[in-house]
Each structure stands twice: as structure tokens, then as C-alpha cells.
Design an enzyme around this catalytic site. Structure first.
Site, PDB file in Angstrom:
ATOM      1  N   HIS A 308      59.966  10.502 -15.385  1.00 60.68           N
ATOM      2  CA  HIS A 308      58.608  10.801 -15.833  1.00 60.68           C
ATOM      3  C   HIS A 308      58.560  10.662 -17.339  1.00 60.68           C
ATOM      4  O   HIS A 308      59.550  10.917 -18.034  1.00 60.68           O
ATOM      5  CB  HIS A 308      58.210  12.229 -15.430  1.00 60.68           C
ATOM      6  CG  HIS A 308      56.753  12.518 -15.563  1.00 60.68           C
ATOM      7  ND1 HIS A 308      56.195  12.938 -16.755  1.00 60.68           N
ATOM      8  CD2 HIS A 308      55.724  12.449 -14.670  1.00 60.68           C
ATOM      9  CE1 HIS A 308      54.898  13.117 -16.581  1.00 60.68           C
ATOM     10  NE2 HIS A 308      54.578  12.824 -15.335  1.00 60.68           N
ATOM     11  N   ASP A 366      54.967  12.167  -7.453  1.00 57.87           N
ATOM     12  CA  ASP A 366      54.587  11.054  -6.586  1.00 57.87           C
ATOM     13  C   ASP A 366      55.573  10.844  -5.443  1.00 57.87           C
ATOM     14  O   ASP A 366      55.228  10.205  -4.446  1.00 57.87           O
ATOM     15  CB  ASP A 366      54.502   9.761  -7.405  1.00 57.87           C
ATOM     16  CG  ASP A 366      53.486   9.863  -8.531  1.00 57.87           C
ATOM     17  OD1 ASP A 366      52.329  10.196  -8.226  1.00 57.87           O
ATOM     18  OD2 ASP A 366      53.850   9.621  -9.689  1.00 57.87           O
TER      19      ASP A 366
END
Length: 431
Positions: A308, A366
């Protein structure tokens, strides 16, 4: 030199200037460089804003190193476990958790703005049947200003509040209609007797010819997905909403711009990419092969759902959705779902592999959200739409804050690397 300043020296001229250091409630301090150009005749260059705070905000805090996410100071884990989505909306908008009367009033206002003007549904007929739902969302949300032009004065607090309610209330109806149109089913009107999340699922999946029921386990999982996606500091789409709004554009236009930014596979479309990756890998037996490919710099394959931009630790949202994914699959009688097993094995190996550990590539939100949505019956082209429905309250809260803080229009500068000044040549003079 004062303790709360940073002195910068220009070695070209010897000039020294002190810049104030400002500290927030959480996170690293910032150097206020508004006068940098005035003092030195220089711009700062920070592509991607990796070291730049673009605004002051009281809404969301992220500690990427520790894997912490706070909404108005409240840990995301506590909100995902105990709050309704409406309660989180109130918190993001107003800064505090509501008491019972405030909550009831807020839910009433949200509930009674869920209907769309009937003529808005005519917009859908202008799209091809195979149009991507996000394409429809961008257009329809932007068009709301043509129907609700009675409250577009961004400097009027009452107008801002009405527009906020309209966006938060109508976005599930707009999203569900986008899906229904794409599959050729009749639009389903909202049922104001249902909660926010349950009503959204009802509009997505019910049909006039059959009674619709849904398991509370699935509603809870979707509620958690929406809470976890409600806001996430100054990401690409939120920054887009704030920048568009800084021109005093109406909130529907700013929200439409945010939806467009969210659409990209590097942002809101990432969970769709995760599911595609899992289908490509196919089985647990092939995990080792794909782990090896992911580490090969010459191989274009990448592990989607890992790492991320901000988190350098385990994304706290991923932990919550991992359990939610398990609960949903068990509820649906698919506790041995091969995709979920594959995802868990991929996560296990990646977290034990020195390459991924060194690079701090942990699962992000996700990684599991796509598995949950797919199990519920949501097609992959709707994943980013779900993200937009959840994130709308964050966009609205950030937009309102930006207006209320009186921030001026956003106007970044650049490092120009094009041609130097040159004179125009007539056609017969050009080689």
C-alpha cells in the site's frame, strides 16, 4: 533558531530563512512552506505528493508504519465491529458519534432523500446496455446539479448540508440503478423501511416477481466493507474532490470528479484486479510458481492486493475483511471455497517469504473485499461502484471541511522541462 522552526539556507546566496514547523494531534510534524517561493524564488518538487501535506484535516488519520486507521480519533476496528454505516456517516460529517435523538434524526433525513427525480432515470436509457456502471455513475452524479439546483451555493451552510444528504442518500439508488440497467432488469425503488446497507442490497438484487430476503451475515459483511471504505485521508479520489471543490464547483460536480479518479485500477479498481489474479493462479498448487514470478523484476506479473502507498504494515482493514470473508462463505455453504483457500495460502507464503517481508508487502483491504462481493453475487464491474457508494460520505465530509476552512483554490506549480523560449517561424522557413 526557534525550536519549532526549520532553518533553510540557500547555498547560492547564503540567505537563511526560518520556516515554522506545525504539529498535529497525531502523525509527523509538517514544515509550512507557503512562503518558500517568495523567500527563495524556488518551487518545491514532490511528484505524487509523497512528502507533502496538501491540507489540514480533522477527519481521518493513518499511521502507515503501525497499521493504524482512525475516523475522528476512533479506531476502525471498533467502528467496524460495533457501528452502523449511518452512525459512521454522522461521525465523519459532524466529528462526534451521535446520541440517540441525533441518530434518529440523521437516519430519517438520509432515508427520505433516497428517491431519485423520475426524470433522472431517463439518463440511463442514453447509455449502451454494456456500458460500464462506473461510466454511468460519473454521468448521473454529475447531472444531479441539473435537478437539485436549489441548494448549490457552496458558501451557504444550509445548502451544503442539503447537498450532503442528497449525495449520501441517493448514491446507493444511483449505483443500484446502474447495475439493473446493465443486466436488463427493471429499476428497484428504495424501501425506506430498510437500513442503509440492507436497502442498497435490496435495490441491487430484488426483482418484482419474487420476494427478496438476505442473510444478516451478508448484510453485516457489506456494512463492514462500506465502513472500511468510507474515508481514507488524502487519497487520489479525495484529493480530486477537494481540488475540484476548491474552485467552488458544485458538490455534485466535485463528487463526479472523485468517481472518475476512483475508477482507475491503481485506486478503486484494485479489488477487481485481485480477483482476476486469483483466477489466473487457479489453485493452491500454483502459488509457489506465481510467488516466484512476482519476485522476478523481468516478469510483468505482480501480486495484486499486497502492499500500500501508505501502509507499511498489515492494513487493519484487511484483518477485518479476512474474517468477514470466512463468515460469508460459511453462511453460503462455501466454507471450502477454492478462491478463499488460495487467497489464504497466498497470504501465508507471502508473509513468510523474505522478499515480501523485507519490502513490507502485506495484504491490503482489496485482497479480501473482492472475494466477499463475488460470493454475495456482485459482479466484478460493480466492485468499484460499491467503493464509490461507501466513499461518498468521505468525499462529502472532506469537501465540507475544505469549504468551511476557507481554503483557496488549489493551484499546484510545476518544474517546466519543455522547449526554451523560441520565435515563431513561417511555414517556408521551417526545415
Amino acid at each position: 533558531m526557534a525550536a519549532n522552526t526549520l532553518t533553510i539556507r540557500d547555498n547560492r546566496t547564503g540567505k537563511e530563512v526560518e520556516f515554522p514547523i506545525e504539529s498535529g494531534t497525531e502523525g509527523p510534524p509538517v514544515v509550512a512552506v507557503e512562503k518558500f517561493y517568495k523567500e527563495f524564488g524556488l518551487f518545491t518538487l514532490d511528484p505524487g505528493f509523497r512528502s507533502t501535506a496538501s491540507c489540514k484535516s480533522k477527519i481521518t488519520f493513518i499511521d502507515g508504519e503501525a497499521g493504524v486507521l482512525l475516523y475522528r480519533g476512533y479506531p476502525i476496528e471498533q467502528l467496524a465491529e460495533s457501528s452502523s454505516f449511518a452512525e459512521v456517516c454522522y461521525l465523519l460529517l459532524y466529528g462526534e458519534l451521535p446520541n440517540q435523538d441525533q441518530y434518529n434524526d440523521f437516519v430519517h433525513k438520509v432515508t427520505h432523500h433516497t428517491m431519485l427525480h423520475e426524470q433522472i432515470l431517463n439518463f440511463y436509457k442514453g447509455y449502451r446496455r454494456d456500458a460500464h456502471p462506473m461510466a454511468i455513475m460519473v454521468g448521473v452524479v454529475g447531472a444531479l446539479s441539473a435537478f437539485y439546483h436549489d441548494s448549490l451555493d457552496v458558501h451557504n451552510p444550509r445548502h451544503r448540508e442539503i447537498s450532503a444528504f442528497r449525495l449520501i442518500s441517493k448514491i446507493p439508488t444511483i449505483a443500484a440503478a446502474s447495475y439493473k440497467y446493465s443486466v436488463g432488469q427493471p429499476f428497484v425503488y428504495p424501501d425506506n423501511g430498510k437500513g442503509y446497507v440492507e436497502n442498497f442490497l435490496y435495490m441491487l438484487f430484488s426483482v418484482p416477481c419474487a420476494k427478496y430476503t438476505i442473510s444478516p451475515v451478508l448484510v453485516r459483511a457489506m456494512r463492514q466493507i462500506m465502513i472500511l471504505h468510507a474515508d481514507h485521508e488524502q487519497n487520489a479520489s479525495t484529493s480530486t474532490v477537494r481540488l475540484a471543490g476548491s474552485s467552488q464547483a458544485n458538490p455534485f460536480a466535485a463528487a463526479s470528479a472523485g468517481i472518475g479518479a476512483l475508477w482507475g485500477p491503481a485506486h478503486g479498481g484494485a479489488n477487481e484486479e485481485v480477483l482476476s489474479m486469483l483466477h489466473e493462479i487457479g489453485s493452491v498448487e500454483r502459488v509457489g510458481e506465481y510467488i516466484k514470478r512476482a519476485k522476478d523484476p523481468k516478469d510483468p506479473f505482480r501480486l495484486m492486493g499486497f502492499g500500500h502507498r501508505v501502509y507499511k504494515n498489515y492494513d487493519p482493514r484487511a484483518r477485518i475483511l479476512k474474517k468477514a470473508a470466512h463468515d460469508v462463505l460459511v453462511e453460503l455453504g462455501r466454507g471450502n471455497d477454492p478462491m478463499f483457500k488460495l487467497a489464504m495460502e497466498l497470504e501465508r507464503i507471502a508473509q513468510e517469504d523474505e522478499y515480501f517481508v523485507t519490502k513490507k508487502l502485506y495484504p491490503n483491504v482489496d485482497f479480501y473485499s473482492g472475494i466477499i462481493q463475488s460470493a454475495i453475487g456482485i459482479p466484478t464491474n460493480m466492485f468499484t461502484v460499491i467503493f464509490a457508494v461507501a466513499r461518498m460520505v468521505g468525499w462529502v465530509a472532506q469537501w465540507k471541511e475544505m469549504i468551511e476552512y476557507g481554503e483557496g483554490i488549489g493551484r499546484p506549480r510545476q518544474l517546466y522541462v519543455g522547449a526554451a523560449r523560441r520565435d515563431y517561424l513561417f511555414m517556408n522557413e521551417r526545415k
